[in-house]
Scaffold this motif. Structure first.
Motif, PDB file in Angstrom:
ATOM      1  N   GLY A 140       9.206  64.518   7.487  1.00  0.00           N
ATOM      2  CA  GLY A 140       9.783  65.813   7.133  1.00  0.00           C
ATOM      3  C   GLY A 140      11.215  65.686   6.904  1.00  0.00           C
ATOM      4  O   GLY A 140      12.121  66.266   6.861  1.00  0.00           O
ATOM      5  N   GLY A 179      11.241  60.950   2.927  1.00  0.00           N
ATOM      6  CA  GLY A 179      10.416  61.808   3.775  1.00  0.00           C
ATOM      7  C   GLY A 179       9.551  61.076   4.775  1.00  0.00           C
ATOM      8  O   GLY A 179       8.905  61.687   5.612  1.00  0.00           O
ATOM      9  N   ALA A 235      -0.242  66.137   3.608  1.00  0.00           N
ATOM     10  CA  ALA A 235       1.167  65.782   3.384  1.00  0.00           C
ATOM     11  C   ALA A 235       1.703  66.514   2.146  1.00  0.00           C
ATOM     12  O   ALA A 235       0.954  66.790   1.208  1.00  0.00           O
ATOM     13  CB  ALA A 235       1.307  64.271   3.191  1.00  0.00           C
ATOM     14  N   PRO A 236       3.003  66.802   2.140  1.00  0.00           N
ATOM     15  CA  PRO A 236       3.601  67.466   0.976  1.00  0.00           C
ATOM     16  C   PRO A 236       3.514  66.609  -0.285  1.00  0.00           C
ATOM     17  O   PRO A 236       3.606  65.381  -0.235  1.00  0.00           O
ATOM     18  CB  PRO A 236       5.064  67.651   1.382  1.00  0.00           C
ATOM     19  CG  PRO A 236       5.086  67.513   2.864  1.00  0.00           C
ATOM     20  CD  PRO A 236       3.958  66.614   3.227  1.00  0.00           C
ATOM     21  N   TYR A 251       4.610  61.041   7.568  1.00  0.00           N
ATOM     22  CA  TYR A 251       5.551  62.002   7.012  1.00  0.00           C
ATOM     23  C   TYR A 251       6.470  62.470   8.126  1.00  0.00           C
ATOM     24  O   TYR A 251       6.022  62.950   9.161  1.00  0.00           O
ATOM     25  CB  TYR A 251       4.797  63.185   6.406  1.00  0.00           C
ATOM     26  CG  TYR A 251       5.724  64.273   5.890  1.00  0.00           C
ATOM     27  CD1 TYR A 251       6.585  64.023   4.829  1.00  0.00           C
ATOM     28  CD2 TYR A 251       5.739  65.532   6.483  1.00  0.00           C
ATOM     29  CE1 TYR A 251       7.433  64.995   4.362  1.00  0.00           C
ATOM     30  CE2 TYR A 251       6.594  66.505   6.016  1.00  0.00           C
ATOM     31  CZ  TYR A 251       7.429  66.237   4.956  1.00  0.00           C
ATOM     32  OH  TYR A 251       8.283  67.202   4.496  1.00  0.00           O
TER      33      TYR A 251
END
Length: 84
Positions: A84, A61, A18-19, A82
């Motif tokens: 996005g 997010g 995940a970011p 997530y």
């Protein structure tokens, strides 16, 4: 032992991909949950009875699902999503 949070089950694996900005939101909310649980369950290790029902929280997010285990003094993040 003192209150803390950690990833559990597949959430740990999902967190690896995940970011970072999303994970920061998850970690900040998890820290808030820890502070609230610690305040509500001062004597967590001696808790008798049922743990609170788990729930989900929205973060920028996506979202995550958590479970509080009072006797372990832990907030477990059991799923992260997530979007996005």
């Amino acid at each position: 032992m003192s209150w803390a949070w950690e990833y559990a089950f597949g959430a740990e694996e999902a967190a690896r991909t995940a970011p970072r900005i999303f994970l920061t939101g998850v970690e900040e909310k998890a820290a808030e949950l820890v502070r609230a649980a610690e305040t509500l369950h001062v004597h967590g290790r001696s808790h008798e009875g049922v743990d609170p029902k788990g729930s989900s929280l929205l973060v920028p997010g996506g979202m995550f699902t958590y479970q509080i285990v009072v006797r372990s003094e832990r907030v477990y993040i059991v799923q992260i999503t997530y979007l996005g």
